[in-house]
Design an enzyme around this catalytic site. Structure first.
Site, PDB file in Angstrom:
ATOM      1  N   TRP A  63      34.836  27.404  25.282  1.00  0.00           N
ATOM      2  CA  TRP A  63      34.091  27.720  26.507  1.00  0.00           C
ATOM      3  C   TRP A  63      32.607  27.851  26.220  1.00  0.00           C
ATOM      4  O   TRP A  63      31.770  27.403  27.016  1.00  0.00           O
ATOM      5  CB  TRP A  63      34.663  28.977  27.170  1.00  0.00           C
ATOM      6  CG  TRP A  63      36.104  28.784  27.487  1.00  0.00           C
ATOM      7  CD1 TRP A  63      37.178  29.340  26.833  1.00  0.00           C
ATOM      8  CD2 TRP A  63      36.664  27.901  28.482  1.00  0.00           C
ATOM      9  NE1 TRP A  63      38.348  28.872  27.376  1.00  0.00           N
ATOM     10  CE2 TRP A  63      38.074  27.998  28.385  1.00  0.00           C
ATOM     11  CE3 TRP A  63      36.111  27.060  29.447  1.00  0.00           C
ATOM     12  CZ2 TRP A  63      38.932  27.270  29.214  1.00  0.00           C
ATOM     13  CZ3 TRP A  63      36.962  26.336  30.276  1.00  0.00           C
ATOM     14  CH2 TRP A  63      38.348  26.448  30.152  1.00  0.00           C
TER      15      TRP A  63
ATOM     16  N   ASP B 163      28.975  35.188  29.771  1.00  0.00           N
ATOM     17  CA  ASP B 163      30.203  34.720  30.411  1.00  0.00           C
ATOM     18  C   ASP B 163      31.271  35.756  30.089  1.00  0.00           C
ATOM     19  O   ASP B 163      31.736  35.839  28.962  1.00  0.00           O
ATOM     20  CB  ASP B 163      30.593  33.339  29.874  1.00  0.00           C
ATOM     21  CG  ASP B 163      31.946  32.869  30.407  1.00  0.00           C
ATOM     22  OD1 ASP B 163      32.572  33.596  31.211  1.00  0.00           O
ATOM     23  OD2 ASP B 163      32.388  31.767  30.012  1.00  0.00           O
TER      24      ASP B 163
ATOM     25  N   LYS C 250      41.189  36.659  36.035  1.00  0.00           N
ATOM     26  CA  LYS C 250      41.762  37.498  34.974  1.00  0.00           C
ATOM     27  C   LYS C 250      41.846  38.925  35.521  1.00  0.00           C
ATOM     28  O   LYS C 250      42.876  39.335  36.013  1.00  0.00           O
ATOM     29  CB  LYS C 250      40.931  37.462  33.701  1.00  0.00           C
ATOM     30  CG  LYS C 250      40.342  36.123  33.345  1.00  0.00           C
ATOM     31  CD  LYS C 250      41.342  35.122  32.782  1.00  0.00           C
ATOM     32  CE  LYS C 250      40.590  33.862  32.364  1.00  0.00           C
ATOM     33  NZ  LYS C 250      41.416  32.833  31.768  1.00  0.00           N
TER      34      LYS C 250
END
Lengths: 355, 355
Positions: free
Chosen positions: A99, A166, A190
């Site tokens: 990511w 992030d 999440k």
């Protein structure tokens, strides 16, 4: 059979959040209309947005001078939006996995990108430390939790520059020193809501410093100035976020979430370390509390599929590891229960006893 | 009291779509997990995406060589994504109101924009006709239905160039000749789903013709090549879209939707024209079947608030006109019932009898 949801995301949400969302979809606030059918301009929906923003600010102790906005497109869209809005000449990125690399790739479209540290050589099994952070960069970008590898920065960095974070997979699981960041972004799926909304926390005075022309929808100022109502926002995912933040607050806030997260992680890593069949994949101090990765010990690798089937037969869902790591990954976000973790531990013990 | 939902969007959805969504949020396919908690990579979810794509293709009779993708960010994000992906040098736009103007504004960041026609001088009360379309443009952009003013292009243009269509507010309400378009986009929250997903139909061979570097998430090819699974898509809104498309198909497809839309519109415009208190605001041939706008006749303007309150007392929701037009707007998307339209007509008649 009771199911234990260890999905890495979208993932387990508190049951009351699920049920309240379903009920509001059937009848929103007793209006006779569904939550899915109301106008985002309806006078009943503005309080939902307002409460969600207020809860984010309260739960994360967001200082004055920051705005909270809700966008579509996922954290992946933020990989380009963040540099578009904040990268003037040069930015630093900590490379902790897939990511982070994706975020770096997009940033390169907008300026010079310095990889200030990387754990790529060891397949991202640890969080880099003791590296130099240049002071002439516009921001340092970090990925606080890495779902694929199961590594996590357990506290905010001390950096000599502003940061962009992030926090898609560990936001609301621990206190964050928001003042260190010009921007924090997180896909909801999440610890916040169902998939379909991304939360962005931006420092107002850091906006508007780039020269490039910005498409309206990709300019954070558009959404800040309109309170996330420039265009139709994802109404139902925002509602679910509000319900989930109410649940976080009612259950003690992020301090309590952090305590329970550590308790769950200590239980499960303890069993991984004790059980002769398994081993963890991550350097101990960087082990994620959110995504607990483990593999079969070298002499037991042939038992991998058998354990997967056995655990599945005991109700475990979503424990297959990412293909980049293999083995198993038990994701333990805020809604994960001690009971669920214990059920997995019991399965590991029972499987060990069989072999 | 029974409510009649005339919201302009998010708007009324079929009751069975609402109920099925709520049920799946409580327990997805009997899995014991919520639709909001399952992984988008779960083997149970891929069939949802596949069926939704297949239904779009079947219902709209999409020719070979087109891809159907689901994105976040709303149609407003497409205002910049479409020119990013398709505008090489020059594009033509038909200016039919606020949304068309917003689309033009974004396109100007990427090339020359020609306003080929406009009804701005008459506050967008009609759809321009008989204008020249340059043949040296990369595409002609149209907004097929204009929610604010209540105008609609009831059939696809005959243009000498490829077209891009913003069909956010009338997609799936009538047959479309998809072959005329390189790209059709639509926010979901009218005839497709809850807010939170945008459908894009793109002609595969029209992609990849621009030279500019495209951020990964803003490149349609990213989403085409990954079947809308490059990143986590909005799972629940996509599920609701599938349910709604099943409903459209079971109820006769877009041909039947178009027939009922005309029936509803004929009933309501008929009453607007008959009733001495009201008048329509749009040139007759361009009257939208989706958003039916009307105001008080000149000698009755002082009754506006009274009629609004009266209609509200009879169960009408969302009939206040947009501030740019004033008066009233009754949105009649696919799920709108004849009963709902009749209830509004009855209220108009009863109000007329009182005055």
């Amino acid at each position: 059979m009771k199911k234990y949801n260890f999905n890495a995301g979208p993932c387990m949400l508190p049951r009351e959040v699920i049920e309240n969302t379903a009920n509001q979809i059937l009848d929103f606030n007793g209006s006779g209309l569904s939550l899915a059918e109301i106008s985002h301009r309806a006078k009943d929906f503005q309080p939902v947005v307002d409460e969600t923003v207020a809860l984010v600010k309260e739960v994360l102790d967001v200082p004055e001078g920051y705005s909270v906005i809700f966008l579509g497109g996922g954290a992946s869209l933020q990989f380009c939006m963040a540099p578009m809005n904040f990268l003037k000449k040069k930015a630093g990125y900590v490379n902790t996995g897939v990511w982070a690399k994706k975020a770096m790739k997009e940033a390169k479209l907008f300026g010079e990108v310095v990889e200030v540290a990387s754990s790529a050589a060891d397949n991202f099994t640890y969080i880099p430390k003791n590296y130099n952070i240049p002071t002439d960069i516009d921001y340092l970008h970090i990925t606080s939790n890495n779902t694929i590898y199961g590594t996590e920065m357990h506290k905010d960095l001390d950096a000599p520059v502003r940061m962009i974070g992030d926090m898609s997979s560990d936001i609301f699981s621990r206190p964050v020193d928001v003042a260190k960041y010009d921007c924090i972004y997180a896909g909801a799926q999440k610890n916040l809501s169902m998939a379909g909304v991304t939360i962005v926390i931006v420092k107002d005075e850091a906006l508007g410093k780039v020269d490039r022309p910005l498409p309206t929808m990709l300019d954070y100022r558009t959404h800040v100035s309109k309170g996330s109502m420039f265009n139709t926002p994802p109404v139902v995912p925002i509602y679910t976020a509000m319900e989930n933040l109410r649940w976080v607050k009612a259950n003690g806030g992020v301090e309590a979430m952090a305590k329970i997260a550590k308790q769950r992680a200590d239980m499960l890593y303890g069993e991984i370390d004790r059980n002769k069949l398994f081993r963890g994949t991550v350097k101990e101090e960087d082990r994620s509390y959110m995504n607990i990765c483990f593999v079969m010990n070298d002499e037991y690798t042939e038992l991998q599929q058998e354990f997967f089937d056995f655990a599945t037969s005991k109700g475990m869902v979503g424990i297959k590891g990412h293909r980049d790591v293999g083995g198993f990954r038990a994701s333990c976000y805020n809604a994960q229960t001690i009971e669920g973790v214990q059920a997995l531990i019991d399965a590991m013990k029972e499987f060990e006893a069989k072999h």
